[in-house]
Design a protein around this motif. Structure first.
Motif, PDB file in Angstrom:
ATOM      1  N   PHE A  40       0.848  -1.194   0.000  1.00  0.00           N
ATOM      2  CA  PHE A  40       0.000   0.000   0.000  1.00  0.00           C
ATOM      3  C   PHE A  40       0.877   1.235   0.000  1.00  0.00           C
ATOM      4  O   PHE A  40       1.873   1.303   0.714  1.00  0.00           O
ATOM      5  CB  PHE A  40      -0.910   0.009   1.236  1.00  0.00           C
ATOM      6  CG  PHE A  40      -1.577   1.327   1.492  1.00  0.00           C
ATOM      7  CD1 PHE A  40      -1.089   2.192   2.468  1.00  0.00           C
ATOM      8  CD2 PHE A  40      -2.670   1.728   0.743  1.00  0.00           C
ATOM      9  CE1 PHE A  40      -1.693   3.411   2.703  1.00  0.00           C
ATOM     10  CE2 PHE A  40      -3.278   2.948   0.966  1.00  0.00           C
ATOM     11  CZ  PHE A  40      -2.795   3.791   1.951  1.00  0.00           C
ATOM     12  N   ALA A  57      -3.202   0.266  -3.944  1.00  0.00           N
ATOM     13  CA  ALA A  57      -3.106  -1.036  -3.283  1.00  0.00           C
ATOM     14  C   ALA A  57      -2.694  -2.059  -4.333  1.00  0.00           C
ATOM     15  O   ALA A  57      -3.327  -2.164  -5.388  1.00  0.00           O
ATOM     16  CB  ALA A  57      -4.430  -1.422  -2.646  1.00  0.00           C
ATOM     17  N   TYR A  79     -11.451  -2.460   2.048  1.00  0.00           N
ATOM     18  CA  TYR A  79     -10.297  -1.635   2.406  1.00  0.00           C
ATOM     19  C   TYR A  79     -10.715  -0.707   3.547  1.00  0.00           C
ATOM     20  O   TYR A  79     -11.717  -0.005   3.433  1.00  0.00           O
ATOM     21  CB  TYR A  79      -9.825  -0.782   1.231  1.00  0.00           C
ATOM     22  CG  TYR A  79      -9.281  -1.553   0.068  1.00  0.00           C
ATOM     23  CD1 TYR A  79      -7.977  -2.052   0.076  1.00  0.00           C
ATOM     24  CD2 TYR A  79     -10.046  -1.768  -1.066  1.00  0.00           C
ATOM     25  CE1 TYR A  79      -7.470  -2.753  -0.997  1.00  0.00           C
ATOM     26  CE2 TYR A  79      -9.548  -2.471  -2.150  1.00  0.00           C
ATOM     27  CZ  TYR A  79      -8.258  -2.953  -2.117  1.00  0.00           C
ATOM     28  OH  TYR A  79      -7.753  -3.656  -3.181  1.00  0.00           O
ATOM     29  N   CYS A 134      -3.498   1.095   5.921  1.00  0.00           N
ATOM     30  CA  CYS A 134      -4.548   0.395   5.187  1.00  0.00           C
ATOM     31  C   CYS A 134      -4.685  -1.007   5.770  1.00  0.00           C
ATOM     32  O   CYS A 134      -3.682  -1.707   5.968  1.00  0.00           O
ATOM     33  CB  CYS A 134      -4.188   0.317   3.702  1.00  0.00           C
ATOM     34  SG  CYS A 134      -5.270  -0.757   2.731  1.00  0.00           S
ATOM     35  N   PRO A 136      -6.512  -4.301   4.608  1.00  0.00           N
ATOM     36  CA  PRO A 136      -7.353  -5.043   3.665  1.00  0.00           C
ATOM     37  C   PRO A 136      -8.047  -6.187   4.371  1.00  0.00           C
ATOM     38  O   PRO A 136      -7.453  -6.865   5.217  1.00  0.00           O
ATOM     39  CB  PRO A 136      -6.337  -5.564   2.633  1.00  0.00           C
ATOM     40  CG  PRO A 136      -5.064  -5.671   3.394  1.00  0.00           C
ATOM     41  CD  PRO A 136      -5.094  -4.595   4.444  1.00  0.00           C
TER      42      PRO A 136
END
Length: 256
Positions: A40, A57, A79, A134, A136
């Motif tokens: 990221f 990403a 996300y 971030c 995920p």
């Protein structure tokens, strides 16, 4: 110069967590000859307060098999983004719609890059240097079953105050509103609406005359999210002109 820490970890299988600490980038490695990596990054190292912000990403498939990214949007958005402390306001870009789902294939040796409009998720109101993380939460599907990316992946960004540059950005986006391509106009509306800044009100007001209802709704969101009497006056006048239409009712709800 931007620097990053990268830790090695295991791709989580059957609920196992990767061996890494939060707040660092992680290389996700599948045992044997398979290797799947997530990364990221914020696109630019520096932004001005109010400027639309983008990130990327990336999933790299070093395995000998095709994999699929099962990405969902909506209440269970795949996300999630965080900034430590109170430096940024966290937003929900899907608050007005249901979720939707897509499956993205990544061939052996392939790379999947998704450009993400970060300003839909985070809004910076003050200058400083911040770490954007971030998380995920989508599974990676392989011929052998599902595997999960788990952990936080971070990048630093500097936010400065520069009203002159912000005016230049607004002028460029306002010019994009005249583009023949609908995609270009949609992108300009999206970015202007996300700014929530008085400088963006004039071009957003022009969008209210657009024939595309989705653009008008996006412009109304941006105007309603901007502080000050000018934004409210625009909404009041638009609601009066639209009467009992769907858009008129939508504008009145924003005034409540």
């Amino acid at each position: 110069m931007r620097t990053r820490l990268k830790w090695l970890g295991l791709l989580a299988v059957c609920g196992c967590m990767p061996l890494a600490a939060p707040g660092v980038d992680i290389d996700l490695v599948v045992p044997a000859d398979e290797s799947i990596r997530f990364d990221f990054s914020v696109e630019n190292e520096r932004y001005v307060v109010g400027e639309p912000m983008w990130a990327r990403a990336t999933v790299s498939n070093g395995s000998p098999q095709e994999i699929w990214l099962a990405i969902q949007y909506g209440p269970d958005n795949s996300y999630r983004f965080f900034v430590e402390g109170n430096a940024a306001e966290r937003l929900d870009p899907y608050h007005y719609m249901g979720g939707f789902f897509e499956k993205e294939p990544v061939p052996p040796g392939g790379v999947h890059v998704r450009r993400i409009f970060l300003s839909s998720y985070l809004r910076f109101r003050q200058p400083g240097t911040f770490r954007v993380s971030c998380m995920p939460t989508f599974p990676i599907e392989t011929p052998d079953g599902k595997r999960w990316i788990e952990g936080r992946f971070g990048d630093e960004v500097e936010v400065v105050r520069d009203d002159e540059k912000l005016r230049e950005i607004v002028a460029r986006l306002a010019q994009d509103l005249e583009a023949r391509q609908g995609v270009a106009r949609d992108g300009a509306v999206q970015q202007l609406a996300a700014m929530r800044h008085p400088l963006a009100l004039a071009p957003l007001q022009r969008v209210l005359a657009d024939r595309d209802e989705s653009r008008v709704r996006a412009a109304l969101e941006g105007i309603a999210g901007t502080e000050g009497p000018e934004a409210r006056e625009i909404l009041v006048e638009f609601a009066r002109q639209q009467g009992e239409t769907r858009l008129g009712q939508h504008a009145r709800r924003m005034l409540d």
